[in-house]
Design an enzyme around this catalytic site. Sequence first.
Site, PDB file in Angstrom:
ATOM      1  N   GLY A   1      73.339  60.092  41.925  1.00 27.90           N
ATOM      2  CA  GLY A   1      71.894  60.322  42.039  1.00 27.90           C
ATOM      3  C   GLY A   1      71.571  61.698  42.578  1.00 27.90           C
ATOM      4  O   GLY A   1      70.653  62.377  42.088  1.00 27.90           O
ATOM      5  N   CYS A   2      72.300  62.119  43.583  1.00 28.90           N
ATOM      6  CA  CYS A   2      72.037  63.427  44.199  1.00 28.90           C
ATOM      7  C   CYS A   2      72.398  64.563  43.253  1.00 28.90           C
ATOM      8  O   CYS A   2      71.721  65.594  43.233  1.00 28.90           O
ATOM      9  CB  CYS A   2      72.783  63.539  45.529  1.00 28.90           C
ATOM     10  SG  CYS A   2      72.191  62.333  46.738  1.00 28.90           S
ATOM     11  N   THR A   3      73.426  64.365  42.452  1.00 29.33           N
ATOM     12  CA  THR A   3      73.798  65.369  41.467  1.00 29.33           C
ATOM     13  C   THR A   3      72.720  65.469  40.390  1.00 29.33           C
ATOM     14  O   THR A   3      72.325  66.576  40.002  1.00 29.33           O
ATOM     15  CB  THR A   3      75.164  65.050  40.844  1.00 29.33           C
ATOM     16  OG1 THR A   3      76.153  65.062  41.891  1.00 29.33           O
ATOM     17  CG2 THR A   3      75.550  66.052  39.772  1.00 29.33           C
TER      18      THR A   3
ATOM     19  N   ALA B   1      69.760  67.319  41.990  1.00 29.20           N
ATOM     20  CA  ALA B   1      70.060  68.744  42.191  1.00 29.20           C
ATOM     21  C   ALA B   1      70.073  69.490  40.862  1.00 29.20           C
ATOM     22  O   ALA B   1      69.538  70.600  40.762  1.00 29.20           O
ATOM     23  CB  ALA B   1      71.390  68.905  42.915  1.00 29.20           C
TER      24      ALA B   1
ATOM     25  N   LYS C   1      73.548  62.621  49.807  1.00 31.28           N
ATOM     26  CA  LYS C   1      74.947  63.064  49.880  1.00 31.28           C
ATOM     27  C   LYS C   1      75.311  63.959  48.699  1.00 31.28           C
ATOM     28  O   LYS C   1      74.983  63.653  47.556  1.00 31.28           O
ATOM     29  CB  LYS C   1      75.847  61.827  49.874  1.00 31.28           C
ATOM     30  CG  LYS C   1      77.288  62.099  50.128  1.00 31.28           C
ATOM     31  CD  LYS C   1      77.722  61.478  51.436  1.00 31.28           C
ATOM     32  CE  LYS C   1      79.143  61.807  51.783  1.00 31.28           C
ATOM     33  NZ  LYS C   1      79.274  62.958  52.640  1.00 31.28           N
TER      34      LYS C   1
END
Length: 152
Positions: free
Chosen positions: A45-47, A50, A40
């Site tokens: 975590g995704c940030t 990325a 998401k």
Amino acid sequence: MTVKIGDTAPDFTLTSQTGSSVSLKDFRGQKNVIVYFYPKDDTPGCTAEACAFRDSYEVFKDAGAEVIGISDDSQQSHQKFATKYQLPFTLLSDGGNKVRQLYGVPATLWIMPGRVTYVIDKQGVVKHIFDSMLDFKAHVAEALKTLESIKN
């Protein structure tokens, strides 16, 4: 279907954060491709993942590779996420998780979309698969290590 090392990566065409259509086949014969599936936009975590890809993006480019992130978030969500964190690579919207299913990316605890990175060489062959929900930055390290081995 579950994609394995040595398989030809299944082709797909999805919409990017800029609204353009991107197909995996467009890179065949041109560049190695890092395809990373993540749960998401704009979550911790995704940030972190990325931003780790962002911080190493020039190294990927120098290695002749393109980075592509895929989640089921909308084009607009991807656009905001990419702008907020100055992400220089392509984010693709996989509404309905069709490409995620095509690759066989497992869900975590049967509910959250998994976090898996595929390194695909210029011929379209999967050279490495890294699956870790919590070791965000290792996705970048594993991809770079694989690119180095492809080069040698």
